[in-house]
Write a protein that holds these residues in place. Structure first.
Motif, PDB file in Angstrom:
ATOM      1  N   ASP A 105      -0.816   6.978  -3.912  1.00 13.93           N
ATOM      2  CA  ASP A 105       0.134   6.650  -4.975  1.00 13.93           C
ATOM      3  C   ASP A 105       0.074   5.154  -5.269  1.00 13.93           C
ATOM      4  N   THR A 106      -0.415   4.819  -6.455  1.00 14.34           N
ATOM      5  CA  THR A 106      -0.468   3.412  -6.861  1.00 14.34           C
ATOM      6  C   THR A 106       0.492   3.149  -8.019  1.00 14.34           C
ATOM      7  N   GLU A 109       6.346   2.038  -8.327  1.00  8.03           N
ATOM      8  CA  GLU A 109       7.335   1.964  -7.256  1.00  8.03           C
ATOM      9  C   GLU A 109       6.696   1.845  -5.874  1.00  8.03           C
ATOM     10  N   SER A 110       5.376   1.987  -5.797  1.00  6.56           N
ATOM     11  CA  SER A 110       4.713   1.954  -4.494  1.00  6.56           C
ATOM     12  C   SER A 110       4.755   0.552  -3.891  1.00  6.56           C
ATOM     13  N   LYS A 111       5.019   0.481  -2.598  1.00  8.79           N
ATOM     14  CA  LYS A 111       4.985  -0.776  -1.861  1.00  8.79           C
ATOM     15  C   LYS A 111       3.979  -0.730  -0.714  1.00  8.79           C
ATOM     16  N   THR A 112       3.114   0.287  -0.724  1.00 10.47           N
ATOM     17  CA  THR A 112       2.215   0.450   0.416  1.00 10.47           C
ATOM     18  C   THR A 112       0.765   0.755   0.046  1.00 10.47           C
ATOM     19  N   TYR A 113       0.420   0.837  -1.228  1.00  8.14           N
ATOM     20  CA  TYR A 113      -0.963   1.225  -1.529  1.00  8.14           C
ATOM     21  C   TYR A 113      -1.980   0.219  -1.014  1.00  8.14           C
ATOM     22  N   SER A 116      -3.267   1.228   2.450  1.00  9.56           N
ATOM     23  CA  SER A 116      -3.777   2.592   2.578  1.00  9.56           C
ATOM     24  C   SER A 116      -5.149   2.626   3.247  1.00  9.56           C
TER      25      SER A 116
END
Length: 358
Positions: A105-106, A109-113, A116
């Motif tokens: 998920d990019t 709202e993503s804070k972790t891509y 990954s």
């Protein structure tokens, strides 16, 4: 077209390769300027690191050396692939140079891509790079910028976004005092973000040129040479004995980290921005007794829009940090050699792959 490609350690060649085209969902970019990053220098001297090992293609790109280098770049839209309707040929753009698995998920709202599995960077792991004349990039990673921002300055938005994310990770707020260890490109650009957010900035740096650049550019309120000044005592004087609220380690040098640990206030925050090639050996008892919050940061995640806004609004001026411009043929002798052996004389050296910008 011409491209600077990593073939192996201390083996970067200017090759003639096929010009890419924009596939479905992609944007073909004429590269205007590409900055030389410390990561590029590490690849040249010690790699492959982010570059895939020979015989072990990257799992997303399927590429192995030789790969085109360069991940700090700006350019002009040359061609739009099928399905791309929200850009036009001639638009000025900068690239968020990620290589990410399609199932990650990019979204906004993503804070972790950026954390990954198999994450890598355009210009290191494959998919072309900014040290080629053109590059085809998935639309997701292309950010339009105002034509009022010169394209040479726009090439610094990528490293500036590294600083923006580091500042975000720190939790610093307007009125705080921040100490930065190291006034290299990332240290200076982190300082620029801090100043734009109303933070008092103190910098510790050996190089006179870089200390001068920090003051002249307006990104530092105070600079100190740690060989001549007790940085910890000076920070305490500036904070009525309290210590810095936050600190940023931008050198990967042990003595700098030790200084930051002494200089932050109890319950202060230290953010490690630099990439360390060796284990650190600091006083963990001191970390415990001061309840220091030690945080890591890597690259950026959905930070480009806010960073671009800081530049477009005029809150950050990137021009002072450009200290050299060269052509592709001078990449190693004029670019890498300067930054490896005379890095105190330069901040950011930009490359014009086509030579049109020179």
């Amino acid at each position: 077209m011409r491209a600077a490609r990593f073939h192996g350690q201390k083996d970067i060649r200017i090759d003639e390769i096929d010009t890419p085209t924009a596939g479905p969902g992609q944007v073909l970019v004429d590269v205007a300027w590409c900055g030389i990053c410390g990561t590029d220098l590490h690849e040249y001297l010690e790699g492959p690191i982010f570059v895939p090992q020979p015989g072990h293609p990257h799992p997303v790109t399927g590429e192995e050396p030789p790969v085109t280098m360069g991940h700090e770049f700006s350019g002009v839209v040359a061609e739009l692939g099928e399905g791309v309707t929200d850009l036009e040929a001639g638009d000025h753009v900068v690239i968020e140079p990620y290589i990410i698995r399609e199932d990650v998920d990019t979204g906004p709202e993503s804070k972790t891509y950026h954390l990954s599995q198999d994450m890598n960077f355009i210009g290191l792991g494959g998919h072309g790079g900014g040290l080629g004349e053109k590059v085809a990039v998935d639309r997701r990673w292309v950010h339009r910028i105002s034509k009022d921002v010169p394209l040479d300055q726009a090439a610094l938005i990528e490293p500036l976004t590294v600083g923006f994310h580091a500042v975000e990770r720190s939790g610093v707020k307007a009125g705080d005092v921040a100490l930065i260890g190291g006034a290299g490109p990332i240290g200076l650009l982190t300082a620029a973000v801090l100043k734009a957010q109303g933070v008092t900035v103190v910098m510790s740096e050996l190089s006179e040129l870089r200390r001068k650049k920090a003051v002249e550019s307006g990104v530092a309120d105070h600079t100190f040479d740690p060989r001549e000044t007790d940085v910890v005592e000076e920070v305490k004087k500036l904070t009525d004995g309290r210590g810095a609220d936050v600190a940023f380690e931008c050198t990967s040098v042990q003595v700098v980290l030790d200084t930051l640990m002494d200089a932050v206030k109890p319950r202060g925050v230290i953010v490690i921005v630099s990439i360390w090639g060796q284990r650190s050996d600091f006083d963990i008892h001191k970390l415990v007794m001061k309840e220091i919050d030690l945080r890591g940061t890597i690259a950026y995640v959905n930070n480009h829009p806010e960073t671009i806004e800081l530049v477009e609004s005029g809150k950050i001026d990137l021009a002072p940090f450009i200290t050299g411009k060269i052509g592709l043929e001078g990449l190693v002798d004029e670019g890498f050699d300067t930054l490896i052996h005379r890095n105190e004389t330069a901040v950011k050296i930009l490359v014009s792959p086509s030579g049109k910008g020179l």
